[in-house]
Scaffold this motif. Structure first.
Motif, PDB file in Angstrom:
ATOM      1  N   LYS A   3       0.843  -1.196   0.000  1.00  0.00           N
ATOM      2  CA  LYS A   3       0.000   0.000   0.000  1.00  0.00           C
ATOM      3  C   LYS A   3       0.880   1.248   0.000  1.00  0.00           C
ATOM      4  CE  LYS A   3      -3.722  -2.447   0.349  1.00  0.00           C
ATOM      5  NZ  LYS A   3      -4.460  -2.737  -0.844  1.00  0.00           N
ATOM      6  N   PRO A   4       0.413   2.328  -0.628  1.00  0.00           N
ATOM      7  CA  PRO A   4       1.206   3.557  -0.656  1.00  0.00           C
ATOM      8  C   PRO A   4       1.261   4.220   0.722  1.00  0.00           C
ATOM      9  CG  PRO A   4      -0.933   3.921  -1.681  1.00  0.00           C
ATOM     10  CD  PRO A   4      -0.833   2.451  -1.372  1.00  0.00           C
ATOM     11  N   ASN A   5       2.329   4.953   0.952  1.00  0.00           N
ATOM     12  CA  ASN A   5       2.485   5.725   2.187  1.00  0.00           C
ATOM     13  C   ASN A   5       2.057   7.156   1.887  1.00  0.00           C
ATOM     14  OD1 ASN A   5       3.363   7.185   4.421  1.00  0.00           O
ATOM     15  ND2 ASN A   5       5.123   5.846   4.746  1.00  0.00           N
ATOM     16  N   TYR A   6       1.051   7.629   2.587  1.00  0.00           N
ATOM     17  CA  TYR A   6       0.480   8.952   2.356  1.00  0.00           C
ATOM     18  C   TYR A   6       1.190  10.063   3.128  1.00  0.00           C
ATOM     19  CZ  TYR A   6      -3.548   7.231  -0.262  1.00  0.00           C
ATOM     20  OH  TYR A   6      -4.356   6.685  -1.227  1.00  0.00           O
ATOM     21  N   THR A   7       2.199   9.721   3.929  1.00  0.00           N
ATOM     22  CA  THR A   7       2.875  10.715   4.761  1.00  0.00           C
ATOM     23  C   THR A   7       3.388  11.881   3.926  1.00  0.00           C
ATOM     24  OG1 THR A   7       3.521   9.059   6.395  1.00  0.00           O
ATOM     25  CG2 THR A   7       4.811  11.086   6.336  1.00  0.00           C
ATOM     26  N   GLY A   8       3.105  13.085   4.389  1.00  0.00           N
ATOM     27  CA  GLY A   8       3.596  14.278   3.715  1.00  0.00           C
ATOM     28  C   GLY A   8       2.723  15.485   3.993  1.00  0.00           C
ATOM     29  N   ASP A  47       1.487   5.503   9.320  1.00  0.00           N
ATOM     30  CA  ASP A  47       2.331   4.372   9.686  1.00  0.00           C
ATOM     31  C   ASP A  47       1.804   3.157   8.919  1.00  0.00           C
ATOM     32  OD1 ASP A  47       3.402   2.041  10.881  1.00  0.00           O
ATOM     33  OD2 ASP A  47       3.668   3.070  12.790  1.00  0.00           O
ATOM     34  N   VAL A  48       2.510   2.779   7.862  1.00  0.00           N
ATOM     35  CA  VAL A  48       2.021   1.704   6.989  1.00  0.00           C
ATOM     36  C   VAL A  48       1.976   0.352   7.697  1.00  0.00           C
ATOM     37  CG1 VAL A  48       2.610   2.819   4.804  1.00  0.00           C
ATOM     38  CG2 VAL A  48       4.298   1.389   5.940  1.00  0.00           C
ATOM     39  N   ASN A  49       2.806   0.165   8.722  1.00  0.00           N
ATOM     40  CA  ASN A  49       2.818  -1.118   9.429  1.00  0.00           C
ATOM     41  C   ASN A  49       1.623  -1.287  10.353  1.00  0.00           C
ATOM     42  OD1 ASN A  49       5.251  -2.008   8.237  1.00  0.00           O
ATOM     43  ND2 ASN A  49       6.402  -0.706   9.650  1.00  0.00           N
ATOM     44  N   SER A  50       1.267  -0.239  11.101  1.00  0.00           N
ATOM     45  CA  SER A  50       0.163  -0.339  12.060  1.00  0.00           C
ATOM     46  C   SER A  50      -1.170   0.122  11.480  1.00  0.00           C
ATOM     47  CB  SER A  50       0.469   0.498  13.308  1.00  0.00           C
ATOM     48  OG  SER A  50       0.456   1.886  12.974  1.00  0.00           O
ATOM     49  N   GLN A  72     -10.780   0.360  11.541  1.00  0.00           N
ATOM     50  CA  GLN A  72     -11.437   0.424  12.849  1.00  0.00           C
ATOM     51  C   GLN A  72     -12.399   1.602  12.894  1.00  0.00           C
ATOM     52  OE1 GLN A  72      -8.568   0.414  16.037  1.00  0.00           O
ATOM     53  NE2 GLN A  72      -7.589  -1.451  15.315  1.00  0.00           N
ATOM     54  N   GLU A  73     -13.659   1.306  13.217  1.00  0.00           N
ATOM     55  CA  GLU A  73     -14.658   2.366  13.318  1.00  0.00           C
ATOM     56  C   GLU A  73     -14.359   3.258  14.522  1.00  0.00           C
ATOM     57  OE1 GLU A  73     -19.173   2.104  12.411  1.00  0.00           O
ATOM     58  OE2 GLU A  73     -18.952   1.707  14.571  1.00  0.00           O
ATOM     59  N   PHE A  74     -14.607   4.553  14.363  1.00  0.00           N
ATOM     60  CA  PHE A  74     -14.414   5.503  15.450  1.00  0.00           C
ATOM     61  C   PHE A  74     -15.473   6.591  15.361  1.00  0.00           C
ATOM     62  CE2 PHE A  74     -12.022   7.056  11.861  1.00  0.00           C
ATOM     63  CZ  PHE A  74     -12.129   8.433  11.892  1.00  0.00           C
ATOM     64  N   THR A  75     -15.677   7.300  16.475  1.00  0.00           N
ATOM     65  CA  THR A  75     -16.605   8.424  16.495  1.00  0.00           C
ATOM     66  C   THR A  75     -15.846   9.656  16.055  1.00  0.00           C
ATOM     67  OG1 THR A  75     -17.878   7.442  18.286  1.00  0.00           O
ATOM     68  CG2 THR A  75     -18.153   9.814  17.925  1.00  0.00           C
TER      69      THR A  75
END
Length: 141
Positions: A3-8, A47-50, A72-75
């Motif tokens: 998967k691509p890393n979106y960091t930036g 963080d592509v690993n987690s 993971q669903e979140f509010t």
């Protein structure tokens, strides 16, 4: 397939139909006009690993932060945007990030994808679609 890393950090270069999208969310006229003239930047930590991600949308008017783990669903507190809360899940669809926001407004969400140094975003609310393109900022030397 990795998967691509979106960091930036990404600066907005164009947007289409944003006011229509905000109107579909019942955002008031004055706020829509202000928001549509802003040139936000997106600060993404991925963080592509987690699968943990932080997306900060930064403007001179108001900032908006999203912290989540993929799948993971979140509010999500959308108070700064339209005063609502929703149950949000962000997940992969191929190499795109797809967000589903369940709550008061049906059919709400977004899709992000990378194309070279461009970050694309399509937001949806019902039949309304808004498109934004951002360019990755070069790293400081």
């Amino acid at each position: 397939m990795s998967k691509p890393n979106y960091t930036g950090i990404y600066n907005m270069v164009s947007q289409e139909n944003f006011e229509e999208y905000l109107a579909a969310l019942d955002v008031n006229y004055a706020l829509r006009k202000v928001v549509c003239i802003l040139k936000p930047s997106k600060h993404i930590e991925h963080d592509v690993n987690s699968g943990k991600m932080t997306i900060k949308t930064v403007t001179t008017f108001r900032n908006f932060d999203m912290d989540f783990t993929l799948g993971q669903e979140f509010t999500e507190d959308l108070g700064p945007v339209d005063g609502r809360k929703c149950q949000t899940t962000v997940n992969w669809d191929g190499d795109k990030l797809v967000c589903v926001q369940r709550g008061e407004k049906e059919g709400r969400g977004w899709t992000h994808w990378l194309e070279g140094n461009l970050l694309h975003l399509v937001r949806k609310q019902g039949l309304s679609r808004a498109r934004k393109t951002c360019e990755k900022r070069d790293k400081p030397k």
